[in-house]
Design an enzyme around this catalytic site. Sequence first.
Site, PDB file in Angstrom:
ATOM      1  N   LYS A   1       0.796  -1.092  -0.109  1.00 30.89           N
ATOM      2  CA  LYS A   1      -0.102  -0.141  -0.041  1.00 30.89           C
ATOM      3  C   LYS A   1       0.837   1.265   0.035  1.00 30.89           C
ATOM      4  O   LYS A   1       0.749   2.185  -0.733  1.00 30.89           O
ATOM      5  CB  LYS A   1      -0.913  -0.198   1.237  1.00 30.89           C
TER       6      LYS A   1
ATOM      7  N   GLN B   1      -4.894  -1.749   9.790  1.00 27.21           N
ATOM      8  CA  GLN B   1      -4.699  -3.271   9.118  1.00 27.21           C
ATOM      9  C   GLN B   1      -5.007  -4.329   9.857  1.00 27.21           C
ATOM     10  O   GLN B   1      -4.722  -4.326  10.930  1.00 27.21           O
ATOM     11  CB  GLN B   1      -2.907  -3.301   8.815  1.00 27.21           C
TER      12      GLN B   1
ATOM     13  N   ASP C   1     -11.299   2.273   3.847  1.00 19.30           N
ATOM     14  CA  ASP C   1     -11.474   0.705   3.581  1.00 19.30           C
ATOM     15  C   ASP C   1     -13.002   0.574   3.438  1.00 19.30           C
ATOM     16  O   ASP C   1     -13.412  -0.484   3.021  1.00 19.30           O
ATOM     17  CB  ASP C   1     -11.109   0.030   4.583  1.00 19.30           C
TER      18      ASP C   1
END
Length: 281
Positions: free
Chosen positions: A53, A97, A120
Site C-alpha cells: 500500500k 490493518q 476501507d
Amino acid sequence: MSAIMIDGKRVAAETRARAAEEAAQLIRRGVTPHLAVVLAGDNPASQTYVRNKERACHEAGFRSTILRLPADCTQAELEEAVLRLNADASVHGILVQLPLPAGLDAARVLALIDPDKDVDGFHAVNAGRLATGQPGFVPCTPLGVIALLDAYQIPIAGSRAVVIGRSNIVGKPMARLLLARDATVTMCHSGTRDLASVTREADILIAAVGRPGFVTPEMVKPGAAVIDVGISRTESGLAGDVAPQVAQVAGYLTPVPGGVGPMTVAMLLHNTLQAARRLAL
Ligand code: NAD
C-alpha cells in the site's frame, strides 16, 4: 470454448496511472492525498500488505504514513492513534490493518475511524450509505470487481448475479454494488441448499469463500463471467476459489493471482483520492 482471462494486473495498472494523474491535479491545487495506515504487531502478511500500500501511494504521488504499534499495545493506545489521525487535517484516508493482535477489539477501533476518512469502507456508517444508495466509501475489493467487469464491458444491468460469501468485507458490499447497477442478485452462503442449482443461473458469478477449487464446472452456466475473489495459501502456492477447469465453461474468468487481488490496492488509491477531494476542496 475457453474463457477470456481477465487481466487484473493490467486494469489495476491503468487505475493506478489514472490515480497518479488525478493526484497531480490535486497537488497543483495545494492538496497532497494522504493515506495513514495503523499497523499493530508484526504479522508477516500484514507487513507485506502495508508495504504494498505504501509503495502504491508513493508511485502515485500520494503521501503515506504508517503508524506502527507493538503487538502488546493496549486497546487505549490503538484507539488514541486513530483519534489522532481523525484530528489531523493533513490526513485524508485512515485504515487499520487487520487482523489485529490477539486481545485487541477490531470492531471498536473501526467504529472510531471518522467515516469521511474510512477509505476501507468498513465503518457501519459507510455500510449503511451503500445499503441506502448514498455516496460513501465502498470496500476496495468489491469495488475492484465492478471495475474489472466494466473494463471488460461485461453487462451488469439486467443480468443474474450470484455472490457466494456474505462477509462484510466482500460478499455483502459486492451484492449491494451489483444491485445498485440493476443486476438481479442472489447471495449464497454456508447455509445455502443446493448451491449448484443457484450458481448455474448466474450470468455473473462471484466466489468469495476462501476454499481452493470450491467452484467446479458443473456449477457454472456456459459463457458466464466468473470472478474469483478467493485467495488461499496452499502447498503449491496461491489458489482461488474457482477450479481451473471452469475456464472450459465460463466466458470470462479472473486468474489467481493476477485477477481481483491487484485491484484492491488500486481501489484504495481511488478511495483516498475521493477522501482528499471531499475533505480538502
Ligand atoms: P469470510 O471467511 O469472512 O467469508 C467466507 C464466506 O464464505 C462466508 O460468508 C460463508 O458463508 C461462505 N461459505 C463458507 N462455506 C460455504 C459453503 N460451503 N457454501 C457457500 N458459502 C460458503 O471470508 P472473506 O473475508 O469474505 O474472504 C473470502 C475470500 O476472499 C478469502 O479467500 C479471502 O482471502 C479472499 N479475499 C481476497 C481479497 C483480495 O484482495 N483479492 C480481499 C478480501 C478477501
